[in-house]
Design an enzyme around this catalytic site. Structure first.
Site, mmCIF file in Angstrom:
data_model
loop_
_atom_site.group_PDB
_atom_site.id
_atom_site.type_symbol
_atom_site.label_atom_id
_atom_site.label_comp_id
_atom_site.label_asym_id
_atom_site.label_seq_id
_atom_site.Cartn_x
_atom_site.Cartn_y
_atom_site.Cartn_z
ATOM 1 C CB CYS A 111 -4.905 10.801 11.969
ATOM 2 S SG CYS A 111 -3.364 9.930 12.145
ATOM 3 N NE ARG B 117 0.613 10.268 10.345
ATOM 4 C CZ ARG B 117 0.199 9.292 9.553
ATOM 5 N NH1 ARG B 117 -0.934 8.686 9.819
ATOM 6 N NH2 ARG B 117 0.898 8.922 8.506
ATOM 7 C CE LYS C 189 -1.527 1.535 4.077
ATOM 8 N NZ LYS C 189 -1.319 2.918 4.539
ATOM 9 C CG ASN C 190 2.283 2.760 3.541
ATOM 10 O OD1 ASN C 190 1.131 3.100 3.261
ATOM 11 N ND2 ASN C 190 2.681 2.564 4.783
ATOM 12 N NE ARG D 141 -7.448 4.507 5.680
ATOM 13 C CZ ARG D 141 -7.131 5.707 6.095
ATOM 14 N NH1 ARG D 141 -7.617 6.146 7.229
ATOM 15 N NH2 ARG D 141 -6.342 6.474 5.387
ATOM 16 C CG ASP E 217 3.385 1.307 9.498
ATOM 17 O OD1 ASP E 217 2.952 2.127 10.327
ATOM 18 O OD2 ASP E 217 3.635 1.611 8.311
#
Ligand code: EPU
Length: 432
Positions: free
Chosen positions: A117, A122, A22-23, A401, A309
């Protein structure tokens, strides 16, 4: 809102295929804005954040074709607006990745300033400061970041990041590839996703070297062209499935992965007693745990160290390890939201500032719990897989997500997991 119902206690056995990262796919899709020619990306995971990123490209005027579910052919020839509105940015912070390419190619960009968030405040101050170093004039107007290159083109310069930032480094790379002259990024992020983006940019005609090290040098070029690229495997999904095998005492073959991208995770999990065999350059065999699991401390740090993560998933595993493990989070100030939910399932964890002390081993029992962000959701799924009884995880839109087909993948290796669909419209207000 959809929920997951998990009946724990089943050992996972079989083969899992890892999806694209994803990233990495997020910045690579943003990079397609740098050229009017078609860029083809393969192995793009079909997850909510990528659907949002595609929508952003289309809203800007790009055409996105998907001849196959994981292949995106993007043509950003007729870009009509230069703006990422609040409605999109509030659902996905990675929309800020549009700033660098828009500014580089068109000399102007307007992106709503993301708020805080679930995992921290952030800010994007470091991105904006770097754009200014490349000659952009940046202002904040009614909640939007407005950036302009006064003569229509950015100017290569030295950018020195005070702090390592992943999307900040990516944004500056994309801004600098079309700038006039040379840019050197100091204290750049070294994540594999940075190297993947660099590879795509170079295939498009950029002149960029040093990606994967703290110093990236970019010689600006006049234009970029069509290219084809395959996104790297998702290292965090890989790590999550290693923990899934370990926490259920099962045996998983994990394929289409890149073990070199998660050395720190593999080493730390081996220290705890997880048996991880590298059966090829792209597959792992994970077994657990003939001698049981032992608690080991971990500290999150930028790549190549242990990633933030994977912190929540590691903590779930440590609840099943003998002894104490101290988990220190140094990247985000509020990334322990899973602790109170794990506590409800029977974990014994004490949090003090950026440190959580896990006292194991405690049996976990199923409970209704709530997901708070993407990786916290993953840790709750893992805990639920090892818990006795039923766990109902609410707000699983967070997991959608970033984990492709998680229910299908887990079911195929023996997990008892079921999605309970709520027909009401999804109200994903969080932005990670
Ligand atoms: N920071 C600043 N100012 C900035 C930018 C960052 O102070 O201008 C701070 C952040 O607040 C944080 C630290 O620097 O304390 C590192 O943040 P970074 O910018 O590296 O994070 P990011 O680029 O916003 C990416 C991933 C995250 C991942 C982090 C850290 C993407 C799209 N997101 O975020 O992924 O946790 O790097 O590795 O690449 C996830 O996938 O669950 C996720 C949150």
């Amino acid at each position: 809102m959809d929920k997951f119902l998990i009946r724990g206690g089943k050992q996972l056995r079989g083969k899992v295929v890892i999806s694209g990262a994803k990233n990495s796919a997020l910045p690579c899709l943003a990079a397609t804005l740098l050229t009017p020619e078609t860029v083809t990306l393969h192995n793009v995971p079909y997850v909510k954040d990528l659907i949002t990123q595609r929508r952003l490209l289309e809203d800007l005027g790009a055409t996105v074709l998907t001849p196959e579910l994981q292949t995106h052919k993007v043509t950003a020839k007729n870009i009509e607006t230069f703006e990422a509105p609040y409605e999109l940015v509030k659902t996905m912070r990675a929309s800020v990745l549009a700033l660098g390419p828009l500014l580089a190619r068109f000399g102007k960009a307007k992106v709503s300033l993301p708020g805080g968030c679930a995992i921290g405040t952030r800010p994007i101050d470091l991105h904006l400061k770097a754009f200014e170093q490349l000659g952009a004039v940046v202002s904040l107007e009614s909640g939007d970041v407005v950036a302009r290159a006064p003569k229509g083109r950015l100017i290569g310069s030295d950018v020195n990041f005070e702090k390592v930032t992943v999307t900040g480094t990516e944004n500056v790379m994309m801004a600098a590839v079309l700038a006039k002259g040379k840019t050197t990024i100091h204290n750049a992020a070294c994540e594999p996703e940075i190297e993947d983006l660099a590879e795509l940019l170079n295939k498009m005609g950029a002149r960029l070297k040093g990606a994967g090290t703290p110093t990236i040098e970019i010689e600006g070029v006049e234009g970029l062209y069509s290219a084809e690229h395959t996104i790297i495997p998702d290292r965090i999904e890989t790590g999550t499935f290693i923990v899934a095998a370990a926490i259920t005492g099962g045996e998983l073959e994990i394929t289409h992965c890149q073990p070199n991208h998660l050395r720190a995770v593999i080493e730390k999990l081996r220290e705890t007693g997880v048996e991880i065999e590298e059966i090829s350059q792209s597959s792992l065999l994970v077994k657990c745990c003939a001698k049981g699991l032992n608690g080991k401390d971990v500290t999150t740090e930028p790549h190549p160290h242990f990633p933030t993560d994977m912190q929540a998933q590691y903590m779930a595993l440590m609840t099943q390890a003998t002894g104490q493990s101290i988990v220190t989070e140094t990247i985000f100030e509020n990334r322990f939201m899973h602790v109170s939910e794990l506590f409800r399932m029977g974990a014994n964890i004490q949090v003090s500032g950026n440190t959580a002390v896990v006292h194991g081993k405690t049996p976990l029992s199923g409970a209704p719990v709530q997901a708070s962000d993407l990786r916290a959701s993953a840790s709750l799924v893992l805990a639920a897989l090892s818990a006795e009884g039923e766990t109902l995880i609410d707000r699983v839109y967070h997991i959608d997500r970033g984990y492709e087909n998680i229910v299908k993948k887990l079911s195929s290796v023996g997990a008892d997991i079921q999605r309970i669909t709520d027909n009401l419209a999804m109200t994903a207000e969080e932005n990670i």
